[in-house]
Design a protein around this motif. Structure first.
Motif, mmCIF file in Angstrom:
data_model
loop_
_atom_site.group_PDB
_atom_site.id
_atom_site.type_symbol
_atom_site.label_atom_id
_atom_site.label_comp_id
_atom_site.label_asym_id
_atom_site.label_seq_id
_atom_site.Cartn_x
_atom_site.Cartn_y
_atom_site.Cartn_z
ATOM 1 N N UNK A 123 19.177 13.971 0.922
ATOM 2 C CA UNK A 123 20.169 12.809 0.670
ATOM 3 C C UNK A 123 19.263 11.487 0.893
ATOM 4 N N UNK A 124 18.449 11.317 1.820
ATOM 5 C CA UNK A 124 17.872 10.157 2.072
ATOM 6 C C UNK A 124 16.802 9.879 0.665
ATOM 7 N N UNK A 125 16.221 10.930 0.351
ATOM 8 C CA UNK A 125 15.227 11.024 -0.658
ATOM 9 C C UNK A 125 16.003 10.492 -2.040
ATOM 10 N N UNK A 126 17.366 10.684 -2.053
ATOM 11 C CA UNK A 126 18.075 10.414 -3.265
ATOM 12 C C UNK A 126 18.298 8.838 -3.429
ATOM 13 N N UNK A 127 18.901 8.234 -2.089
ATOM 14 C CA UNK A 127 19.195 6.976 -1.858
ATOM 15 C C UNK A 127 18.044 6.051 -1.633
ATOM 16 N N UNK A 128 16.953 6.512 -0.968
ATOM 17 C CA UNK A 128 16.181 5.555 -0.569
ATOM 18 C C UNK A 128 14.791 6.370 -0.977
ATOM 19 N N UNK A 129 14.393 6.387 -2.365
ATOM 20 C CA UNK A 129 13.280 7.017 -2.517
ATOM 21 C C UNK A 129 11.882 6.669 -2.100
ATOM 22 N N UNK A 130 11.740 5.501 -1.740
ATOM 23 C CA UNK A 130 10.558 4.925 -1.392
ATOM 24 C C UNK A 130 10.342 4.827 0.267
ATOM 25 N N UNK A 131 11.345 5.219 0.839
ATOM 26 C CA UNK A 131 11.333 5.334 2.333
ATOM 27 C C UNK A 131 10.231 6.612 2.922
ATOM 28 N N UNK A 132 10.281 7.963 1.994
ATOM 29 C CA UNK A 132 9.343 8.757 2.655
ATOM 30 C C UNK A 132 8.665 9.227 1.154
ATOM 31 N N UNK A 133 7.675 8.881 0.917
ATOM 32 C CA UNK A 133 6.948 9.288 -0.554
ATOM 33 C C UNK A 133 6.078 10.673 -0.166
ATOM 34 N N UNK A 134 6.113 11.491 -1.224
ATOM 35 C CA UNK A 134 4.972 12.559 -1.069
ATOM 36 C C UNK A 134 3.625 12.024 -1.534
ATOM 37 N N UNK A 135 2.617 12.546 -0.750
ATOM 38 C CA UNK A 135 1.425 11.980 -1.254
ATOM 39 C C UNK A 135 0.916 12.443 -2.950
ATOM 40 N N UNK A 136 0.775 11.382 -3.528
ATOM 41 C CA UNK A 136 0.159 11.716 -4.847
ATOM 42 C C UNK A 136 1.374 11.170 -5.850
ATOM 43 N N UNK A 137 2.363 10.738 -5.491
ATOM 44 C CA UNK A 137 3.435 10.394 -6.278
ATOM 45 C C UNK A 137 4.029 8.848 -6.077
ATOM 46 N N UNK A 138 3.252 8.204 -5.062
ATOM 47 C CA UNK A 138 3.711 6.834 -4.852
ATOM 48 C C UNK A 138 2.663 5.935 -5.461
ATOM 49 N N UNK A 139 3.279 4.826 -5.976
ATOM 50 C CA UNK A 139 2.379 3.816 -7.068
ATOM 51 C C UNK A 139 1.916 2.755 -5.828
ATOM 52 N N UNK A 140 0.694 2.647 -6.115
ATOM 53 C CA UNK A 140 0.055 1.595 -5.016
ATOM 54 C C UNK A 140 -0.722 0.686 -6.006
ATOM 55 N N UNK A 141 -0.979 -0.613 -5.601
ATOM 56 C CA UNK A 141 -1.780 -1.478 -6.244
ATOM 57 C C UNK A 141 -2.976 -1.746 -5.169
ATOM 58 N N UNK A 142 -4.230 -1.607 -5.565
ATOM 59 C CA UNK A 142 -5.322 -2.009 -4.835
ATOM 60 C C UNK A 142 -6.251 -2.826 -5.413
ATOM 61 N N UNK A 143 -6.563 -3.915 -4.699
ATOM 62 C CA UNK A 143 -7.591 -5.115 -5.092
ATOM 63 C C UNK A 143 -8.894 -4.972 -4.511
ATOM 64 N N UNK A 144 -9.897 -4.619 -5.328
ATOM 65 C CA UNK A 144 -11.321 -4.394 -4.711
ATOM 66 C C UNK A 144 -11.917 -5.676 -4.388
ATOM 67 N N UNK A 145 -12.994 -5.874 -3.762
ATOM 68 C CA UNK A 145 -13.407 -7.022 -3.240
ATOM 69 C C UNK A 145 -14.161 -7.792 -4.167
ATOM 70 N N UNK A 146 -14.426 -7.232 -5.197
ATOM 71 C CA UNK A 146 -14.944 -7.854 -6.706
ATOM 72 C C UNK A 146 -13.959 -8.449 -7.493
ATOM 73 N N UNK A 147 -12.481 -8.216 -7.064
ATOM 74 C CA UNK A 147 -11.429 -8.775 -7.637
ATOM 75 C C UNK A 147 -10.704 -7.846 -8.685
ATOM 76 N N UNK A 148 -11.382 -6.822 -8.836
ATOM 77 C CA UNK A 148 -10.657 -5.830 -9.800
ATOM 78 C C UNK A 148 -9.433 -5.465 -9.154
#
Length: 247
Positions: free
Chosen positions: A147-172
């Motif tokens: 029920x929690x995963x349906x209501x709050x999908x981002x509360x607990x994410x299975x590794x490999x399925x969450x979207x992240x933004x990474x900024x590298x030190x070179x600006x990429x």
């Protein structure tokens, strides 16, 4: 008769739910008295789990002051310590029991707004692997966790399925999902499906993972969430067949 059915140990939950539904719109003294008793049981945690949402919904519709007072007692801060809320007015415990698995399966496979099979594979090869495969989810998660995963999908994410933004030190800037992580490297799956290994030492900033799945409460009603939980909680690994032979 309604009280006898609700109190019966042999009556099934759908039968008891039908009795509660039959009280809808009734303003006679006997019906109000029975509804008051049911809400009092809800407050005292003595109501069948599968009837909680039905009684809760009926109590919200009632114009009776006593019923309204009991419902307020159920939800007020003095008793909310044990209630985890799916929304400001809907406790999670209302969403876990009493659902219909057949209706839940139909919602998973056919609800256009929820569009579950656009991201998941459930009980067949149809669907997608954008999100986790759900074929055995009932053996991996409790009803409340589903029920929690349906209501709050981002509360607990299975590794490999969450979207992240990474900024590298070179600006990429890189957007994707972390498939595997160690102290030194990240195995990163990019939006185009390609993989890239990133050295942790080269990372400047990193956002927490978020789910691409929208919160389902609002797209689905609480009753529909309950049905989906009933269906998914029943998806468990099949028992291994015995290899013993009869003598």
């Amino acid at each position: 008769i309604a009280r006898l059915i609700i109190d019966s140990k042999s009556a099934k939950i759908p039968e008891k739910q039908a009795v509660v539904a039959a009280l809808r719109g009734r303003t006679d003294g006997g019906s109000i008295k029975l509804l008051q008793e049911l809400v009092d049981r809800l407050v005292a945690r003595k109501l069948d789990a599968g009837l909680k949402l039905d009684v809760f919904d009926l109590a919200k519709e009632s114009g009776d002051a006593g019923v309204a007072g009991a419902l307020k007692k159920y939800l007020n801060p003095g008793t909310k310590a044990g209630l985890k809320m799916a929304s400001p007015e809907v406790p999670y415990e209302l969403l876990t029991d009493g659902g219909d698995a057949t209706r839940g399966k139909a919602l998973i496979n056919g609800h256009l707004g929820a569009n579950c099979i656009a991201c998941h594979r459930v009980d067949s090869d149809e669907g997608s692997e954008v999100g986790p495969i759900l074929r055995q989810i009932g053996g991996q998660r409790t009803k409340i966790e589903i029920a929690e995963s349906l209501v709050e999908p981002s509360a607990k994410i299975v590794q490999g399925f969450g979207i992240e933004t990474i900024v590298l030190k070179d600006g990429t800037t890189i957007v994707g999902s972390v498939i595997k992580e160690s102290a030194k490297t990240l195995d990163f799956k990019l939006a185009d499906g390609k993989s890239r290994k990133i050295a942790v030492a080269t990372i400047d900033k990193r956002t927490p993972p978020v789910s691409v799945m929208p919160p389902m409460l609002g797209i689905l009603t609480p009753e529909e969430i309950r049905d989906v939980v009933a269906y998914l909680s029943g998806l468990k690994p099949k028992a291994a067949k015995s290899t013993k032979t009869k003598k």
